[in-house]
Design an enzyme around this catalytic site. Structure first.
Site, short mmCIF file in Angstrom:
data_model
loop_
_atom_site.label_atom_id
_atom_site.label_comp_id
_atom_site.label_asym_id
_atom_site.label_seq_id
_atom_site.Cartn_x
_atom_site.Cartn_y
_atom_site.Cartn_z
CE LYS A 11 11.65 45.79 44.93
NZ LYS A 11 11.74 45.84 43.48
CG HIS A 98 5.86 45.45 44.36
ND1 HIS A 98 6.56 44.78 43.38
CD2 HIS A 98 6.59 46.54 44.67
CE1 HIS A 98 7.69 45.45 43.13
NE2 HIS A 98 7.73 46.53 43.90
CD GLU A 100 9.71 43.05 42.63
OE1 GLU A 100 9.68 42.91 43.87
OE2 GLU A 100 10.47 43.86 42.05
N GLY A 176 14.25 47.88 38.96
CA GLY A 176 15.47 47.08 39.07
C GLY A 176 16.25 47.01 37.76
CB SER A 216 15.74 52.58 38.20
OG SER A 216 15.74 51.21 37.89
P1 13P Z 1 14.04 49.59 42.29
O1 13P Z 1 14.17 50.92 42.98
O2 13P Z 1 15.09 48.61 42.71
O3 13P Z 1 13.91 49.75 40.80
O4 13P Z 1 12.65 48.94 42.81
C1 13P Z 1 11.51 49.70 42.78
C2 13P Z 1 10.45 48.96 43.49
O5 13P Z 1 9.99 47.93 43.01
C3 13P Z 1 10.01 49.45 44.80
O6 13P Z 1 8.87 48.80 45.23
#
Ligand code: 13P
Length: 253
Positions: A11, A98, A100, A176, A216
């Protein structure tokens, strides 16, 4: 047959030097570690792509991915990056869809479909992300929702194109948050995605497409998640930022 894959999504983390240090720690650890993982993909910020692509040239199991690309080939799109730019620095994959980016950059299924075409058209492989919010999960509509994401952005592709697609199921409520999907929840969706692929493209495509779980996933829960028949590995966020954690996830296979 489909590959066992662990991908790390950094990220918007790591300075240039911190990223290269992390990468070197991962490479060193990988050469010592015993594992059954067939491919490790690192999705780094753009600033690292060229250097880490050079550094991983002699490591067959390692591949490098960008975290996004533009749908157009070139032009007046300030601040964006094209697929040919990504290819020119040696990366071989790109993350598309993704949650996000869907959320903060308003990326629709239609735009994602164009990005997929741009990537595949330039010999860039795609890790395509899908997954539902907590609200959709609680409404019981999560299977239909993910179906629609896949149909809208991938199902125009030819059967042959699927050899360059990896799917990552990332429930937004697990990203996350420290809340992981249970192994049963992950398996249910992964099995569904595979059935969906089979209905659109036949069993061969369904059985040879890797489907990763993200949300996670960490050194403690990876083994249990990866033991599910339709979970072919993970897309890791937070736990990919520490070499020891990431390596132990790789060793979960
Ligand atoms: P986390 O492992 O921090 O939950 O993030 C997952 C993710 O968005 C991977 O692209």
């Amino acid at each position: 047959m489909r590959k066992k894959i662990v991908a790390g999504n950094w990220k918007m983390n790591k300075s240039y030097t911190d990223g290269i240090s992390l990468f070197n720690e991962i490479i060193d650890g990988l050469s010592l570690a015993e594992h059954q993982c067939e491919k490790v993909i690192l999705c780094t910020p753009y600033i690292h792509l060229q250097k880490v692509s050079e550094l991983c040239k002699n490591h067959q199991t390692l591949s490098i991915a960008a975290q996004n690309c533009h749908s157009e080939i070139a032009g007046a799109y300030t601040g964006e990056i094209s697929v040919s730019m990504i290819v020119s620095v040696g990366a071989t994959y790109v993350l598309i869809g993704h949650s996000e980016r869907r959320m903060y950059n308003a990326e629709s299924n239609e735009i994602l479909s164009k990005k997929v075409d741009a990537a595949l058209g330039n010999q860039l492989k795609v890790i395509f992300c899908c997954g539902e919010s907590l609200e959709i999960r609680n409404s019981g509509e999560y299977i239909n929702y993910v179906n629609n994401q896949l149909e809208s952005s991938l199902f125009h592709l030819t059967k042959e194109a699927f050899s360059n697609i990896v799917i990552a199921y990332e429930p937004i409520w697990a990203i996350g948050t420290g809340l992981t999907a249970t192994k049963e929840q992950a398996q249910e969706m992964h099995q569904h995605i595979r059935t969906k692929l089979a209905s659109g493209y036949g069993l061969e495509v369904a059985n040879s497409t890797s489907i990763l779980y993200g949300g996670s996933c960490n050194a403690q829960n990876a083994k249990e998640l990866f033991s599910q028949v339709d979970v072919d590995g993970g897309l890791i966020g937070g736990a990919a930022l520490k070499a020891a954690d990431f390596l132990s996830i790789i060793q979960s296979f």
